[in-house]
Design a protein around this motif. Structure first.
Motif, PDB file in Angstrom:
ATOM      1  N   ALA A  32      -4.499  -9.383   0.203  1.00  0.00           N
ATOM      2  CA  ALA A  32      -3.212  -8.906   0.735  1.00  0.00           C
ATOM      3  C   ALA A  32      -2.332  -8.440  -0.423  1.00  0.00           C
ATOM      4  O   ALA A  32      -2.425  -8.969  -1.535  1.00  0.00           O
ATOM      5  CB  ALA A  32      -2.525 -10.028   1.492  1.00  0.00           C
ATOM      6  N   PRO A  34       0.563  -8.290  -3.016  1.00  0.00           N
ATOM      7  CA  PRO A  34       1.523  -9.289  -3.478  1.00  0.00           C
ATOM      8  C   PRO A  34       2.914  -8.982  -2.925  1.00  0.00           C
ATOM      9  O   PRO A  34       3.223  -7.817  -2.616  1.00  0.00           O
ATOM     10  CB  PRO A  34       1.507  -9.128  -5.007  1.00  0.00           C
ATOM     11  N   ALA A  35       3.756 -10.017  -2.820  1.00  0.00           N
ATOM     12  CA  ALA A  35       5.097  -9.853  -2.224  1.00  0.00           C
ATOM     13  C   ALA A  35       5.886  -8.768  -2.942  1.00  0.00           C
ATOM     14  O   ALA A  35       6.662  -8.033  -2.322  1.00  0.00           O
ATOM     15  CB  ALA A  35       5.833 -11.180  -2.262  1.00  0.00           C
ATOM     16  N   VAL A  36       5.675  -8.641  -4.254  1.00  0.00           N
ATOM     17  CA  VAL A  36       6.454  -7.674  -5.024  1.00  0.00           C
ATOM     18  C   VAL A  36       6.201  -6.236  -4.539  1.00  0.00           C
ATOM     19  O   VAL A  36       7.081  -5.371  -4.638  1.00  0.00           O
ATOM     20  CB  VAL A  36       6.155  -7.813  -6.539  1.00  0.00           C
ATOM     21  N   VAL A  38       5.768  -5.283  -1.413  1.00  0.00           N
ATOM     22  CA  VAL A  38       6.604  -5.058  -0.232  1.00  0.00           C
ATOM     23  C   VAL A  38       8.076  -4.950  -0.645  1.00  0.00           C
ATOM     24  O   VAL A  38       8.822  -4.114  -0.126  1.00  0.00           O
ATOM     25  CB  VAL A  38       6.398  -6.203   0.786  1.00  0.00           C
ATOM     26  N   ASP A  39       8.481  -5.768  -1.628  1.00  0.00           N
ATOM     27  CA  ASP A  39       9.878  -5.719  -2.111  1.00  0.00           C
ATOM     28  C   ASP A  39      10.191  -4.375  -2.759  1.00  0.00           C
ATOM     29  O   ASP A  39      11.207  -3.759  -2.481  1.00  0.00           O
ATOM     30  CB  ASP A  39      10.120  -6.806  -3.173  1.00  0.00           C
ATOM     31  N   ARG A  40       9.306  -3.961  -3.653  1.00  0.00           N
ATOM     32  CA  ARG A  40       9.586  -2.753  -4.459  1.00  0.00           C
ATOM     33  C   ARG A  40       9.310  -1.459  -3.704  1.00  0.00           C
ATOM     34  O   ARG A  40       9.954  -0.452  -3.937  1.00  0.00           O
ATOM     35  CB  ARG A  40       8.712  -2.761  -5.710  1.00  0.00           C
ATOM     36  N   PRO A  42       8.903  -0.782  -0.063  1.00  0.00           N
ATOM     37  CA  PRO A  42       8.829  -1.087   1.379  1.00  0.00           C
ATOM     38  C   PRO A  42       8.250   0.066   2.193  1.00  0.00           C
ATOM     39  O   PRO A  42       7.569  -0.169   3.189  1.00  0.00           O
ATOM     40  CB  PRO A  42      10.289  -1.381   1.766  1.00  0.00           C
ATOM     41  N   ALA A  45       4.176   0.277   1.117  1.00  0.00           N
ATOM     42  CA  ALA A  45       3.297  -0.899   1.046  1.00  0.00           C
ATOM     43  C   ALA A  45       2.080  -0.748   1.967  1.00  0.00           C
ATOM     44  O   ALA A  45       0.954  -1.087   1.586  1.00  0.00           O
ATOM     45  CB  ALA A  45       4.083  -2.159   1.383  1.00  0.00           C
ATOM     46  N   TRP A  74      -5.205  -5.726  -7.204  1.00  0.00           N
ATOM     47  CA  TRP A  74      -3.795  -5.334  -7.226  1.00  0.00           C
ATOM     48  C   TRP A  74      -3.254  -5.291  -8.648  1.00  0.00           C
ATOM     49  O   TRP A  74      -2.777  -4.255  -9.104  1.00  0.00           O
ATOM     50  CB  TRP A  74      -2.958  -6.277  -6.346  1.00  0.00           C
TER      51      TRP A  74
END
Ligand SMILES: C[S@@+](CC[C@H](N)C(=O)[O-])C[C@H]1O[C@@H](n2cnc3c(N)ncnc32)[C@H](O)[C@@H]1O
Length: 239
Positions: A32, A34-36, A38-40, A42, A45, A74
């Motif tokens: 999946a 990494p959260a970053v 989706v943050d950076r 959006p 992603a 990733w």
């Protein structure tokens, strides 16, 4: 015994007794994002995630990427490439030479809808793969796949006079300059992802770079907060 032999003989292959032939043949699944991501990014992603699955799946099955790369797909590959987008001004065209499975060019295209990307690759098997990926990602309106060697005159004719050439894991720096400068307009930049060898390659090639009329901007680091280690880029300008 190979899985193929096992299937032919009807005998269960060695390994997990609960593993079927179909499981053994299933394409690897990309981790999946990494959260970053989706943050950076959006808005990008999902597109990056789809590209990640192409790399992990058909990319490994067709030999463009080693299966051992999947767990670090990733950080080591996609984000290492995406970080390069920081160095690009708006609305430019870049030519990614020796792009392989699309790194860094296609990863950059996913996060920069304003950038046009030409992916140059010499091997037919790879350009076939790239054409499928670009089409599936819906990027064919601004990403071209060009088969040929970067130094071929047909490639120079097709993609020359660009503002940026990128390259990652393709050739030593002096050779990259010889291949990329004919593609650059005067004042254009070669961005070569070089990791830990960046300074050494600059030092070792100082004389050749002068002879090739390369202005050394230096080693740029990008991807702060996105990727660790940072992406290290040798930046040269064609005088
Ligand atoms: C080690 S792979 C790296 C691929 C990708 N850039 C990456 O970082 O994963 C090098 C790629 O460059 C391609 N290549 C090598 N010399 C080339 C040239 N002169 N012109 C175009 N492609 C070239 C090879 O076919 C191969 O796909």
């Amino acid at each position: 015994m190979t899985a193929g032999d096992a299937e032919d003989s009807g005998i269960a292959p060695p390994g997990d007794p609960g593993t079927s032939i179909a499981d053994l043949r299933a394409e690897p699944v990309a981790p999946a994002p990494p959260a970053v991501v989706v943050d950076r990014f959006p808005n990008a992603a999902a597109l990056l995630g789809r590209y990640a699955q192409w790399l992990a799946g058909a990319g490994t099955v067709r030999g463009l990427l080693g299966p051992r790369e999947v767990p670090r797909l990733w950080e080591r590959h996609i984000l290492n490439s995406v970080a390069l987008a920081e160095l690009l001004p708006p609305d430019v065209r870049l030519v990614d030479i020796g792009t392989g499975a699309g790194l860094p060019g296609l990863a950059v295209a996913c996060v920069r809808p304003d950038v046009q990307v030409d992916l140059v690759e010499s091997l037919l098997r790879r350009t076939d793969y790239l054409a499928e990926v670009v089409s599936d990602l819906g990027l064919a309106d601004r990403v071209r796949v060009i088969r040929g060697r970067a130094e071929d005159s047909a490639v120079v004719d097709a993609v020359g006079s660009t503002a940026f050439v990128t390259a990652r894991a393709v050739a030593p720096l002096d050779r990259l300059v010889r291949w990329s400068f004919p593609l650059l307009r005067p004042g254009g930049s070669l961005l070569a992802l070089k990791g830990s060898t960046a300074e050494r390659e600059l030092t070792e090639n100082r004389t050749a770079l002068r002879r090739l009329r390369a202005e050394v901007v230096g080693v740029e680091e990008c991807g702060e907060g996105l990727v660790d280690p940072l992406t290290r880029v040798v930046h040269l300008i064609r005088r």
